[in-house]
Design an enzyme around this catalytic site. Structure first.
Site, mmCIF file in Angstrom:
data_model
loop_
_atom_site.group_PDB
_atom_site.id
_atom_site.type_symbol
_atom_site.label_atom_id
_atom_site.label_comp_id
_atom_site.label_asym_id
_atom_site.label_seq_id
_atom_site.Cartn_x
_atom_site.Cartn_y
_atom_site.Cartn_z
ATOM 1 N N SER A 274 -12.833 54.508 38.966
ATOM 2 C CA SER A 274 -12.238 55.782 38.574
ATOM 3 C C SER A 274 -10.749 55.639 38.281
ATOM 4 O O SER A 274 -10.021 54.961 39.001
ATOM 5 C CB SER A 274 -12.429 56.789 39.698
ATOM 6 N N ILE B 31 -17.602 48.523 31.753
ATOM 7 C CA ILE B 31 -19.055 48.309 31.887
ATOM 8 C C ILE B 31 -19.421 47.232 32.900
ATOM 9 O O ILE B 31 -20.487 47.261 33.516
ATOM 10 C CB ILE B 31 -19.681 47.991 30.509
ATOM 11 N N PHE C 136 -18.351 46.845 35.803
ATOM 12 C CA PHE C 136 -18.335 47.287 37.202
ATOM 13 C C PHE C 136 -18.718 48.744 37.428
ATOM 14 O O PHE C 136 -19.039 49.127 38.542
ATOM 15 C CB PHE C 136 -16.951 47.044 37.814
ATOM 16 N N THR D 8 -20.792 52.411 37.217
ATOM 17 C CA THR D 8 -22.217 52.698 37.426
ATOM 18 C C THR D 8 -22.703 53.899 36.616
ATOM 19 O O THR D 8 -21.914 54.739 36.192
ATOM 20 C CB THR D 8 -22.495 53.028 38.903
ATOM 21 N N GLU E 299 -17.608 65.045 39.202
ATOM 22 C CA GLU E 299 -16.657 64.175 39.897
ATOM 23 C C GLU E 299 -16.876 64.092 41.411
ATOM 24 O O GLU E 299 -15.931 64.117 42.205
ATOM 25 C CB GLU E 299 -15.212 64.599 39.580
ATOM 26 N N THR F 157 -17.985 66.171 43.522
ATOM 27 C CA THR F 157 -17.650 67.311 44.371
ATOM 28 C C THR F 157 -18.824 68.248 44.621
ATOM 29 O O THR F 157 -18.707 69.165 45.427
ATOM 30 C CB THR F 157 -16.513 68.156 43.761
ATOM 31 N N GLY G 294 -22.388 67.051 44.593
ATOM 32 C CA GLY G 294 -23.568 66.387 45.120
ATOM 33 C C GLY G 294 -23.624 64.954 44.627
ATOM 34 O O GLY G 294 -22.684 64.476 43.998
ATOM 35 N N VAL H 133 -25.704 62.113 42.420
ATOM 36 C CA VAL H 133 -26.716 61.801 41.426
ATOM 37 C C VAL H 133 -27.506 60.613 41.946
ATOM 38 O O VAL H 133 -26.923 59.621 42.383
ATOM 39 C CB VAL H 133 -26.060 61.451 40.083
ATOM 40 N N TYR I 50 -5.626 56.484 22.748
ATOM 41 C CA TYR I 50 -5.308 55.771 23.983
ATOM 42 C C TYR I 50 -3.856 55.365 23.964
ATOM 43 O O TYR I 50 -3.385 54.802 22.980
ATOM 44 C CB TYR I 50 -6.124 54.480 23.988
HETATM 45 C C1 LIG Z 1 -10.376 48.874 33.017
HETATM 46 C C2 LIG Z 1 -11.065 50.174 32.932
HETATM 47 C C3 LIG Z 1 -11.653 50.551 31.745
HETATM 48 C C4 LIG Z 1 -12.302 51.767 31.659
HETATM 49 N N1 LIG Z 1 -12.880 52.118 30.470
HETATM 50 C C5 LIG Z 1 -13.544 53.270 30.368
HETATM 51 C C6 LIG Z 1 -14.214 53.617 29.158
HETATM 52 O O1 LIG Z 1 -14.180 52.878 28.196
HETATM 53 N N2 LIG Z 1 -14.853 54.808 29.097
HETATM 54 C C7 LIG Z 1 -14.898 55.640 30.170
HETATM 55 O O2 LIG Z 1 -15.524 56.671 30.077
HETATM 56 N N3 LIG Z 1 -14.272 55.344 31.321
HETATM 57 C C8 LIG Z 1 -13.610 54.178 31.451
HETATM 58 N N4 LIG Z 1 -12.986 53.881 32.622
HETATM 59 C C9 LIG Z 1 -13.028 54.832 33.740
HETATM 60 C C10 LIG Z 1 -14.195 54.628 34.717
HETATM 61 O O3 LIG Z 1 -14.744 53.367 34.539
HETATM 62 C C11 LIG Z 1 -15.210 55.702 34.488
HETATM 63 O O4 LIG Z 1 -14.696 56.922 34.934
HETATM 64 C C12 LIG Z 1 -16.562 55.438 35.181
HETATM 65 O O5 LIG Z 1 -17.462 56.404 34.732
HETATM 66 C C13 LIG Z 1 -16.486 55.490 36.659
HETATM 67 O O6 LIG Z 1 -17.682 54.960 37.175
HETATM 68 P P1 LIG Z 1 -17.785 54.333 38.622
HETATM 69 O O7 LIG Z 1 -19.194 53.984 38.837
HETATM 70 O O8 LIG Z 1 -16.810 53.276 38.793
HETATM 71 O O9 LIG Z 1 -17.420 55.602 39.502
HETATM 72 P P2 LIG Z 1 -16.449 55.705 40.716
HETATM 73 O O10 LIG Z 1 -15.108 55.267 40.351
HETATM 74 O O11 LIG Z 1 -17.048 55.087 41.881
HETATM 75 O O12 LIG Z 1 -16.438 57.262 40.906
HETATM 76 C C14 LIG Z 1 -15.910 58.126 39.974
HETATM 77 C C15 LIG Z 1 -16.254 59.572 40.357
HETATM 78 O O13 LIG Z 1 -17.632 59.786 40.235
HETATM 79 C C16 LIG Z 1 -18.203 60.126 41.463
HETATM 80 N N5 LIG Z 1 -19.481 59.450 41.552
HETATM 81 C C17 LIG Z 1 -19.741 58.121 41.452
HETATM 82 N N6 LIG Z 1 -21.055 57.910 41.548
HETATM 83 C C18 LIG Z 1 -21.638 59.102 41.742
HETATM 84 C C19 LIG Z 1 -22.984 59.541 41.929
HETATM 85 N N7 LIG Z 1 -23.979 58.682 41.956
HETATM 86 N N8 LIG Z 1 -23.204 60.837 42.073
HETATM 87 C C20 LIG Z 1 -22.216 61.725 42.065
HETATM 88 N N9 LIG Z 1 -20.925 61.377 41.901
HETATM 89 C C21 LIG Z 1 -20.652 60.080 41.740
HETATM 90 C C22 LIG Z 1 -17.230 59.692 42.506
HETATM 91 O O14 LIG Z 1 -17.311 60.463 43.653
HETATM 92 C C23 LIG Z 1 -15.916 59.885 41.801
HETATM 93 O O15 LIG Z 1 -15.505 61.210 41.895
HETATM 94 C C24 LIG Z 1 -12.323 52.657 32.745
HETATM 95 C C25 LIG Z 1 -11.704 52.282 33.934
HETATM 96 C C26 LIG Z 1 -11.089 51.057 34.033
HETATM 97 C C27 LIG Z 1 -10.449 50.672 35.311
#
Ligand SMILES: Cc1cc2nc3c(=O)[nH]c(=O)nc-3n(C[C@H](O)[C@H](O)[C@H](O)COP(=O)(O)OP(=O)(O)OC[C@H]3O[C@@H](n4cnc5c(N)ncnc54)[C@H](O)[C@@H]3O)c2cc1C
Lengths: 609, 678
Positions: free
Chosen positions: A177, A242, A244, A246, A305, A307, A309, A311, A513
């Site tokens: 995030s 992608i 890392f 989910t 985000e 807040t 529940g 998924v 960006y």
């Molecule tokens: C280098 C880098 C590049 C990125 N590029 C992109 C990009 O190209 N496009 C893009 O959209 N984003 C990008 N992001 C942002 C980020 O990767 C996204 O927001 C991604 O969707 C977050 O996924 P995560 O699994 O890491 O979630 P987390 O960081 O673990 O969580 C993000 C939020 O989602 C919630 N959450 C996580 N899993 C669940 C679940 N199963 N149910 C309910 N809530 C949940 C968490 O509570 C938190 O509020 C980038 C970030 C970085 C650091």
């Protein structure tokens, strides 16, 4: 189990369809991943004596080949100095445990950990703020207990138990995030429990006839694509994170992938989604391609985000793997011409899978990242020759470069290429070759590592994004850059970089960006504070220039300030009503989206009840 | 007694005439206000206007059919040809060379604040720039281009009135140096839609910077004018709409020891229409003017104001950002902010207007007239008075250019440059020269604005007005303290609360004449109060009461404001006595005031200041009277018709009389008044 928790998806699932996915990322994340920054532990920029390298063999610039140009570029831009490498703390805050909850979890034989390191590395996401604080060991509050549910039912049990015992829950996906959404709330007094979804990453079933697949939400991008690839399929959602991030995280943040032109953004890909809330399971029990069925509650889940529940299971569209994947690139005399060309391409709706346009500054920055090892060499030199010998009016200090990615079958791609180059020609866009295009996309993954290099050397950098209507795209870029420059000047910052690129195009506008970095003065006590002040000014300017609060990173905590003006006060109230309905005790207490003053006061609320 | 601050400031000025280069051949690679991807040709701006969504939507709205639309588009192109500026470097060089010669002819020194040029250079390249110079003379028009050209700054596009355009030949010449032309018609929607869009392109697309006069016209009285916000809001709109991040606004102060148009202004203020600016007339006028010495002039770019810093916190640009700019308008709050800003700019200009020896001499002479003691005003006495005035202005913060190491020499030089106004007679005593205005009779055929003043009156009025033109530039510094003193004179132990009420009331009366912007009133009050306390002009009796002291500055202030006060008193009385029952147009008032006062003055009534004949002052009086509810205004057949609110007017007249009774001044400029008319 109360009726609300019954669900339809996979109710009477044939267990043989389930496929376990072995994840690239182990349960003990810190064994593979950096605890103090981005990405794989073995992949990083490092400096020995005066040479700059990128280690590891995961990326094309790696294998410790020297990067002389990048070193020169960094030197020119910032005048490097070296700071100490951070040390992983050895002591951690004592966990605050809710006894009933903790004991019941143990009784249930749920996977858990109260280990300090496990808790420490899950207290943050990837904002500059997070990384800086984690390096400086500034978090006073970290999660108290980590849980690894294995399936939907595990999650249901956890959520009910948490609700009964007033324990706070954080859904945790990949921790990538960049909005502060995952960051552990520092003033939470209840026991904080992280639900790490990483062990909930199976492909539950695949339907090749309808081209849909049902995954558990904890699967990370690269695992998901690898699993589908074995079947000759792809989901095509490729955020830059992608490796890392989910599926569940994508939904919770409304993520966007590079190839959305072909596959759509996450909201276009998701058909059904199951979210466990304190009141039960929310899902839309329809698999049909589109429905008119009142307001679409998928839209409430998307962008929630963490807040409302968790998924747990998701049905997504998948596509056959494309036969051909081809890169391309274009050189424009300046950024303005590039934008006009992208606009025209969008107007004709003939965008290739991806099309991105860098400004001149970013072009030079990208060029500096070449090693003398084939793929990355000689572009700038050959380009220089090319421009000087063939074309007038292209100034290397003004040109702007677009990278292209085509996907489809052979004829389709050829047709597309032809059309794009034809249109580009009208905007003085010159073809600049496949390798340059490919390089641009590979670089995308490497760029994320640069921030850590900077931090080691007193340079703070971060990216942020927005979306904007076409007519305001160019002026927004110019305004934001001018704003940042002026704010740097006011603060006496001499070494800084601002550059931008258009990364997505739509019918009505584009996603832009920005990259911004600066070297902080040794006597600046709060460089991150300084950075945030400037980014706030830049965001104000983005909004004043017609841009949005965010195209895909989300609101989290760092953009909550602008949420109300973006959705109107009634919009805020509507969100709050949903929150109160689904989670009256604020079990999912990440407190995203709302500013402190807009937060619901759960304490007085619950004492009244 | 050195005016240290002034002196220090003036050290940044250098005489450009000392370092002239051949403008015809000098290299010109200017710094540009804002770097864009490429330089834009002036012609492109016109096409962008025609292509703009705003203009095309408008065309769609007003066109009946395709043909009609085409015709209107052609019309628009013609208008754009009339408006649009051009850029021909050869013309700039030629005209520059001529102006250069002219400057050397006319002025002893052309002082330029070179530090201010460096400061400006430092911000070049990063944002659009709007130059807003003070406007006292046609020379201002040439000057900015001349300075920019000489110092390698991009020459801005300059908004000029159509009167310039019609000067055949000259208009087209100016156009090629960057002038664009604006009609003075109001309400022509078609025209203004085009003009506005053109301004939009200048700001958002061009990189030259733009210059216009925020006062709208040359100030004939040499005082600041109430700013015009029309052009300014057009120019600033793209900032409000989020189309640009910032604009730097550069108020520019151009001061003259003697303006070329001095006598023309005097006649205009008295109501003799100026000759129309034809090319022939212009050159003839230039030839007549050229042989005289106009002393020094001063050119100063004030500190650039970042619009974003100035307005950033007060405007919500987000409000406009979510819709396209071309379908939106500025709202009222924003227009108020622009007016605030305009007044801020006027004040910045005024602060940097350089005051010269003759300004002080004129003030002193008036003071001695009012106290009926011109007899005692010898050069030596004058010298002492100047020293006192210098001290006073130093504390006020004005920039005064006087060589105090040799005051006598400075006095003589100043007297010489202005030898048409005051003269030294006999034992070095000083006297106002009566004019011999025979020549004005030849103006017979021209349309009069007011009353036909007779020669006897003109002979007196012309020198008095000329003198007043040199008092006027100091009013920026004197008017607010003067209003305080005026409120307090003849009263003991005045409650501060009452003082504030009185000051606010007088501010409302002189709002337009002395440019006293109401939204600055509270802050002004605090500041002026502190200043007067510091200068020991007032002293606190207790927490709630103040009194005047016996400061010598009191008479300076009272005599500075009394010509205006007297003029207002006269006009108000005349309206009250003669127009209570009927509706009237402003011209009727002009005639009544001028003829009644002429009669009285020639009879030897020395309680009337001749400046009361000033048409511009009568105009501002009418405006103020409407503002405070003593007059009603309504438009009839596009002419303003006024009528009197008897009750309000009656109490105002009483009030003004009451104030006046505390003044013991006489306005006896000349001893003998033999009138053939009476
Ligand atoms: C280098 C880098 C590049 C990125 N590029 C992109 C990009 O190209 N496009 C893009 O959209 N984003 C990008 N992001 C942002 C980020 O990767 C996204 O927001 C991604 O969707 C977050 O996924 P995560 O699994 O890491 O979630 P987390 O960081 O673990 O969580 C993000 C939020 O989602 C919630 N959450 C996580 N899993 C669940 C679940 N199963 N149910 C309910 N809530 C949940 C968490 O509570 C938190 O509020 C980038 C970030 C970085 C650091």
């Amino acid at each position: 189990m109360s009726k609300n928790f019954d669900t339809n998806i996979a109710k009477t699932l044939d267990q043989t369809t389930i496929r376990n996915v072995e994840s690239v990322v182990p349960k003990k994340r810190q064994e593979l991943l950096k605890w103090y920054g981005w990405g794989y532990e073995d992949s990083k920029f490092h400096i020995d004596d005066y040479s700059l390298f990128f280690s590891g063999s995961r990326y094309p610039i790696g294998n410790d080949v020297e990067l002389p140009n990048f070193r020169d570029w960094m030197g020119q831009k910032f005048e490097l100095s070296v700071l100490e490498k951070p040390k992983l703390p050895t002591t951690f805050p004592e966990p605050i445990l809710n006894e009933t909850f903790y004991n019941t979890i143990k009784d249930m034989k749920m996977d858990y950990s109260v280990d300090g390191e496990d808790r420490f590395i899950r207290c943050h996401g990837q904002t500059l703020h997070d990384i800086y604080n984690i390096r400086a060991n500034k978090f006073k509050r970290i999660p108290d207990l980590i849980l690894w549910p294995k399936c939907h039912d595990d999650v249901v049990k956890i959520v009910k138990l948490a609700d009964e015992n007033n324990v706070m829950l954080i859904p945790f996906g990949g921790g990538t995030s960049v909005s502060g959404s995952i960051t552990c709330p520092q003033d939470e007094e209840r026991s904080i429990v992280v639900i790490d979804t990483s062990q909930m990453n199976r492909l539950l079933w695949l339907d090749k006839e309808n081209l849909v697949a049902c995954f558990e939400s904890g699967i990370i991008g690269q695992d998901l694509e690898r699993t589908l690839k074995d079947e000759g399929l792809t989901m095509g959602h490729e955020p830059d994170s992608i490796e890392f991030s989910t599926l569940g995280g994508w939904i919770a943040t409304r993520a966007s992938g590079m190839k959305k032109n072909v596959y759509g953004n996450i909201e276009d890909i998701v058909i059904r989604v199951k979210m466990v809330t304190c009141k039960g399971v929310l899902e839309r029990n329809i698999s049909a391609p589109r429905v008119s069925c009142g307001p679409d509650f998928n839209q409430l889940i998307l962008g929630s985000e963490g807040t409302l529940g968790i998924v747990t299971e998701v049905i997504v569209k998948v596509r056959p793997l494309p036969a051909v994947k081809k890169y391309g690139s274009l050189v424009f005399p300046n950024f303005e011409m590039g934008v006009s060309c992208l606009r025209e391409i969008a107007k004709r709706r003939c965008q290739p899978a991806s099309i991105r346009l860098m400004d001149n500054e970013q072009f030079h920055f990208g060029q500096s990242l070449k090693a003398d090892n084939g793929l990355f060499s000689k572009f700038i030199d050959s380009l220089k020759m090319f421009l000087l010998s063939k074309v007038k009016g292209y100034d290397l200090m003004k040109i702007s470069v677009a990278t292209l990615l085509f996907e489809g079958d052979k004829e389709e791609v050829e047709k597309q290429e032809k059309l794009i180059y034809e249109i580009a020609d009208r905007y003085s866009g010159l073809k600049a070759g496949e390798t340059n295009g490919q390089k641009g996309y590979v670089l995308t993954y490497v760029i994320a590592y640069i921030r850590d290099l900077g931090l080691n050397h007193g340079i703070i950098s971060e990216s942020f994004e927005t979306s904007v209507p076409w007519d305001k795209c160019l002026s927004l870029c110019i305004n934001v850059k001018a704003c940042i420059e002026s704010e740097c000047k006011k603060r006496g910052i001499i070494y800084y970089l601002v550059c931008y690129r258009v990364t997505q195009t739509y019918d009505a506008g584009a996603c832009v960006y920005f990259y911004f970095g600066f070297r902080w003065d040794s006597d600046c006590s709060d460089p991150v504070g300084q950075y945030e002040e400037i980014e706030n000014k830049a965001r104000d300017e983005i909004l004043a220039s017609g841009g949005s609060i965010s195209h895909h990173h989300g609101i989290g905590k760092i953009r909550a300030k602008w949420y109300k003006q973006s959705v109107s006060p009634i919009g805020v109230n509507l969100y709050k009503s949903a929150k109160l309905e689904l989670d009256p005790k604020n079990i999912f207490g990440l407190n995203n989206l709302l500013t402190e003053e807009d937060q619901i006061n759960f304490e007085t609320l619950n004492s009244k009840l | 007694m050195a005016t240290s601050n002034s002196k220090k400031y003036l050290e940044n000025y250098h005489n450009y005439l000392d370092k002239r280069v051949t403008l015809f051949t000098k290299p010109f690679d200017p710094l540009i206000p804002i770097k864009r991807n490429r330089r834009v040709l002036p012609e492109e701006l016109k096409f962008r206007v025609l292509k703009s969504q705003h203009f095309n939507n408008y065309l769609d709205k007003i066109s009946d059919n395709k043909n009609d639309r085409q015709q209107k588009e052609t019309e628009a192109m013609q208008i754009l040809t009339e408006i649009g500026f051009d850029r021909k470097i050869l013309v700039i060089r030629s005209l520059g060379t001529v102006i250069d010669k002219l400057m050397a002819q006319l002025y002893k020194n052309v002082f330029i604040n070179e530090q201010s040029i460096e400061r400006l250079k430092a911000i070049m390249g990063r944002q659009q720039i709007i130059y807003l110079p003070s406007h006292r003379s046609y020379v201002d028009f040439m000057l900015m281009s001349y300075v920019c050209f000489s110092y390698n700054l991009e020459i801005p596009a300059i908004a000029a009135g159509m009167d310039f355009h019609s000067m055949f030949g000259l208009g087209e010449l100016l156009r090629k140096t960057g002038a664009f032309f604006m009609r003075r018609t109001f309400g022509d929607e078609f025209y203004w839609n085009i003009f506005k869009e053109y301004m939009h392109e200048i700001i958002t697309y061009n990189d030259f910077g733009v210059e216009f006069f925020i006062e709208g016209t040359r100030s004939r009285t040499c005082k600041a004018l109430w700013p015009k916000t029309g052009l300014l809001s057009m120019a600033l709109e793209p900032f409000f709409m989020g189309e640009i991040y910032d604009i730097k606004v550069v108020p520019t102060s151009i001061s003259y020891e003697k303006v070329l148009e001095e006598q023309l202004f005097v006649y205009e203020l008295l109501g003799i229409p100026k000759p129309k600016e034809s090319t022939k007339g212009f050159f003839k006028a230039v030839k007549n003017l050229i042989d005289k010495n106009y002393g020094n002039m001063y050119f100063d770019f004030c500190e650039p104001i970042s619009l974003n810093d100035f307005l950033g916190n007060k405007v919500d640009r987000f409000r406009h950002a979510s819709e396209p700019a071309h379908i939106q308008k500025l709202n009222n709050d924003e227009l108020v902010l622009i007016t605030d800003f305009a007044h801020h700019v006027i004040r910045e200009q005024q602060k940097k207007i350089v005051i010269s020896t003759y300004n002080l001499i004129a003030l002193i002479y008036n003071q001695y007239v009012f106290l009926n003691s011109t007899e005692s005003l010898t050069i030596n006495v004058l010298q002492n008075e100047i020293e006192l005035y210098l001290k006073f202005f130093e504390v006020l913060g004005a920039i005064v250019a006087i060589d105090d190491t040799n005051l006598i020499k400075s006095i003589h030089e100043a007297m010489q440059i202005h030898d048409n106004i005051l003269e030294i007679v006999g034992e070095k005593s000083i006297r106002l020269k009566k004019a011999n205005t025979l020549a004005t009779r030849q103006n017979n055929g021209l349309k009069l604005k007011g009353h036909w003043l007779c020669k006897e009156m003109m002979d007196i009025a012309v020198p008095v007005f000329s003198l007043q033109l040199y008092c006027n530039p100091t009013m920026f510094w004197l008017s607010q303290p003067a209003i305080f003193v005026f409120s307090l004179i003849g009263r003991q132990n005045v409650k501060i609360e009452w003082l504030k009420k009185s000051v606010m009331h007088l501010r409302n009366i002189f709002i337009y004449e002395l440019v006293l912007y109401p939204r600055f009133a509270d802050e002004d009050f605090e500041k002026t109060y502190a200043l007067l306390e510091k200068l020991q002009i007032i002293c606190k009796i207790d927490d709630e009461t103040v009194s005047l002291t016996h400061s010598p500055y009191i008479n300076i202030l009272l005599s500075a404001i009394s010509p205006f006060f007297n003029s207002y008193l006269q006009t108000t009385q005349i309206i009250f006595n003669n127009f209570k029952e009927k509706k009237f147009a402003s011209k009727e008032i002009f005639i009544a005031v001028q003829s009644i006062l002429e009669h009285e003055m020639l009879k030897g009534n020395f309680s009337i200041h001749p400046y009361a004949l000033c048409l511009e002052t009568i105009t501002t009086t009418l405006l103020s009277l409407c503002n405070i509810g003593c007059l009603f205004k309504e438009k009839q057949d596009s002419v303003n018709q006024y009528s009197v609110h008897a009750e309000n007017m009656s109490s105002l007249v009483d009030e003004l009389k009451q104030y006046n009774s505390n003044l013991t001044f006489v306005y006896k400029y000349f001893n003998t008044l033999i009138s053939s008319k009476i």
